[in-house]
Scaffold this active site. Structure first.
Site, mmCIF file in Angstrom:
data_model
loop_
_atom_site.group_PDB
_atom_site.id
_atom_site.type_symbol
_atom_site.label_atom_id
_atom_site.label_comp_id
_atom_site.label_asym_id
_atom_site.label_seq_id
_atom_site.Cartn_x
_atom_site.Cartn_y
_atom_site.Cartn_z
ATOM 1 N N TYR A 7 107.420 48.442 54.203
ATOM 2 C CA TYR A 7 106.152 49.092 54.525
ATOM 3 C C TYR A 7 106.448 50.318 55.365
ATOM 4 O O TYR A 7 107.183 50.227 56.355
ATOM 5 C CB TYR A 7 105.246 48.134 55.304
ATOM 6 C CG TYR A 7 103.918 48.740 55.722
ATOM 7 C CD1 TYR A 7 103.660 49.044 57.059
ATOM 8 C CD2 TYR A 7 102.925 48.992 54.789
ATOM 9 C CE1 TYR A 7 102.439 49.586 57.454
ATOM 10 C CE2 TYR A 7 101.701 49.544 55.178
ATOM 11 C CZ TYR A 7 101.471 49.850 56.507
ATOM 12 O OH TYR A 7 100.269 50.407 56.898
ATOM 13 N N ASP B 40 113.602 54.350 58.184
ATOM 14 C CA ASP B 40 112.312 54.166 58.840
ATOM 15 C C ASP B 40 112.547 53.204 60.005
ATOM 16 O O ASP B 40 112.608 51.995 59.812
ATOM 17 C CB ASP B 40 111.288 53.614 57.852
ATOM 18 C CG ASP B 40 109.942 53.419 58.531
ATOM 19 O OD1 ASP B 40 108.947 53.155 57.818
ATOM 20 O OD2 ASP B 40 109.864 53.491 59.780
ATOM 21 N N LYS C 199 105.652 53.062 67.643
ATOM 22 C CA LYS C 199 105.702 51.844 68.453
ATOM 23 C C LYS C 199 106.384 52.048 69.818
ATOM 24 O O LYS C 199 105.803 52.613 70.740
ATOM 25 C CB LYS C 199 106.354 50.728 67.631
ATOM 26 C CG LYS C 199 105.541 50.391 66.343
ATOM 27 C CD LYS C 199 106.136 49.270 65.566
ATOM 28 C CE LYS C 199 105.520 49.154 64.193
ATOM 29 N NZ LYS C 199 104.223 48.471 64.160
HETATM 30 P P1 KE4 Z 1 101.677 52.977 62.028
HETATM 31 O O1 KE4 Z 1 101.039 54.036 61.207
HETATM 32 O O2 KE4 Z 1 100.964 51.622 61.894
HETATM 33 O O3 KE4 Z 1 101.898 53.372 63.493
HETATM 34 O O4 KE4 Z 1 103.166 52.731 61.496
HETATM 35 C C1 KE4 Z 1 103.342 52.434 60.133
HETATM 36 C C2 KE4 Z 1 104.693 51.768 59.938
HETATM 37 C C3 KE4 Z 1 105.741 52.506 59.427
HETATM 38 N N1 KE4 Z 1 106.961 51.960 59.254
HETATM 39 C C4 KE4 Z 1 107.200 50.668 59.584
HETATM 40 C C5 KE4 Z 1 108.580 50.096 59.377
HETATM 41 C C6 KE4 Z 1 106.159 49.868 60.123
HETATM 42 O O5 KE4 Z 1 106.414 48.571 60.436
HETATM 43 C C7 KE4 Z 1 104.883 50.418 60.309
HETATM 44 C C8 KE4 Z 1 103.705 49.617 60.841
HETATM 45 N N2 KE4 Z 1 103.975 48.257 61.143
HETATM 46 C C9 KE4 Z 1 102.857 47.338 61.015
HETATM 47 C C10 KE4 Z 1 103.345 45.948 61.405
HETATM 48 N N3 KE4 Z 1 104.231 45.404 60.465
HETATM 49 C C11 KE4 Z 1 101.688 47.768 61.811
HETATM 50 C C12 KE4 Z 1 100.644 46.715 62.054
HETATM 51 C C13 KE4 Z 1 99.329 47.103 61.448
HETATM 52 O O6 KE4 Z 1 99.322 47.656 60.320
HETATM 53 O O7 KE4 Z 1 98.293 46.822 62.099
#
Ligand code: KE4
Length: 425
Positions: free
Chosen positions: A143, A238, A266
């Site tokens: 993801y 990533d 994060k």
């Molecule tokens: P954000 O746009 O949510 O800040 O980051 C996206 C993203 C990009 N790359 C990786 C490897 C990520 O894990 C994420 C977002 N992680 C999820 C949890 N697995 C966010 C939680 C959510 O969507 O509420």
């Protein structure tokens, strides 16, 4: 008597899609009312009913020092009184860029954005601008945020919802997104052979942490490096989850493999909305206003968010043995869980890398999206519900990670291990 969380959830669903501002928070995968959280401190969070939980989500990764760290709060308070946002260059952005470039191997230039999604979207555009090519390879189950091109066989909430691809994404937006199999370098080579000279970048989570936790097989990351070198494509790590978690230099340092670009989120925001992308200067110099690849953001490098990120990253840099202590504590924790799973009836697969881990309810070794999908999500749901009742707050989905922090005490980890033992044995 309706609980506060239930009442709030009913109200929320009247004006917010699914009652939440991010799907996985809805507890849909575990069929329960989400707990509405009021505050947090250290490794604990508290809900509207005043119940206390040991927190293994940590806001999905940012809280590596634990919640409400005094130094981070103080930095935010100090910055806030001078104004929340100027839309102009500030000292803290320079300090943040210098700090990250000073810690992360090969990080020659970096740009702040407001989320991991934005970081990935921008890194992909940079790779396309740098190579003049259009196609991108991602891996099923990884993801990379919710930008159109990445919503193909994505993990995290997309996998949780069981919608491998999202509605509303025109075919044209994903036509250049090719999907490979995690831990299968041949699946990558085949895509390069079928698309000669067309692949701008390979983007990978160096540890799959959005299909549950899936470690890279020995040599997997190295093979991606070699393939990208052979074809003149950009390798993007990533590191939104792994960055500043596995080691100060993230997965690049932990596994000893260099990427051309890395994305962050994060942890670098300390809990505030921050993302970043950066790496090789030759690529980053393509970014406006220096180059012709456009990317911008009203709140990028926001002074209050930078203050939080600087405070957290500075502590991580200065706290000697932080990472060795965290990884040792994590190895003990997951090691104890592994012993319980060996004793327990039933099929399990335990994966963990450093302070990231996941129990899959399957007898299959989980090495990719398909094997992760073999997990029995009904058994996960029962396990989640039991642990929540025991005051242990896990990610409400089989396809997420357990996040440990420097704030998790030995006592709380032992209490969690005992709860898992009671549930399984
Ligand atoms: P954000 O746009 O949510 O800040 O980051 C996206 C993203 C990009 N790359 C990786 C490897 C990520 O894990 C994420 C977002 N992680 C999820 C949890 N697995 C966010 C939680 C959510 O969507 O509420």
């Amino acid at each position: 008597m309706m609980s506060e969380s239930q009442e709030l959830f009913d109200r929320a669903r009247r004006c917010i899609p699914g009652g939440v501002n991010s799907p996985v928070r809805a507890f849909g995968n575990v069929g329960m009312t989400p707990r509405f959280i009021t505050r947090a401190k250290g490794d604990r969070i508290y809900d509207e009913e005043g119940r206390e939980y040991i927190d293994f989500v940590g806001s999905w990764g940012p809280m590596i020092l634990g919640h409400a760290h005094p130094a981070v709060l103080e930095a935010v308070e100090k910055a806030a009184v001078d104004g929340l946002s100027f839309g102009a260059a500030t000292r803290r952005e320079v300090e943040m860029a210098e700090l990250i470039c000073g810690i992360v191997p090969g990080m020659e230039m970096i740009r702040m954005v407001n989320s991991g999604t934005e970081a990935v979207m921008s890194a992909i555009r940079a790779a396309r601008g740098f190579t003049g090519r259009d196609k991108i390879i991602k891996f099923a189950g990884c993801y990379h945020g919710h930008s159109d091109a990445m919503l193909v066989k994505a993990g995290s909430g997309v996998m949780t919802q069981g919608i491998p691809d999202s509605a509303g994404v025109p075919a044209g937006c994903t036509a250049d997104t090719l999907t490979a199999v995690y831990n299968d370098p041949d699946s990558v080579r085949e895509l390069f052979e079928a698309n000669p000279g067309q692949i701008a970048a390979v983007i990978v989570e160096p540890v799959g942490a959005n299909m549950g936790v899936v470690p890279p097989a020995k040599g997997f990351l190295e093979s991606l490096r070699a393939i990208c070198d052979e074809h003149g494509s950009v390798l993007i790590f990533d590191e939104v989850i792994t960055g500043f978690r596995l080691a100060p230099g993230g997965a690049q340092e932990y596994f000893g493999v260099s990427a051309d670009l890395c994305t962050y989120g994060k942890i670098i925001g300390g809990g505030m909305p921050v993302g970043a992308y950066g790496g090789k200067k030759a690529i980053m110099e393509k970014i406006a206003p220096l180059g012709s690849v456009y990317q911008a953001g009203t709140l990028s490098g926001n002074p209050v968010a930078m203050a939080a990120g600087l405070a957290q990253l500075s502590i991580l840099r200065e706290k000697k043995d932080f990472y060795s202590d965290l990884n040792r504590k994590s190895d003990r924790f997951f090691g104890e869980i592994g012993k319980i799973l060996e004793e327990a009836d039933g099929d399990f697969c335990l994966n963990h890398v450093g302070s990231l881990g996941c129990i899959f309810f399957t007898g299959t070794e989980v090495t990719n999206y398909t094997s992760a999908g073999s997990s029995d999500t009904n058994r996960f749901r029962e396990y989640f519900s039991y642990m929540l009742e025991q005051g242990i707050y896990l990610a409400p989905s089989q396809f997420e990670a357990i996040f440990l922090s420097g704030a998790h005490t030995g006592e709380d980890l032992d209490r969690t291990i005992s709860a898992i033992r009671r549930y399984l044995i």
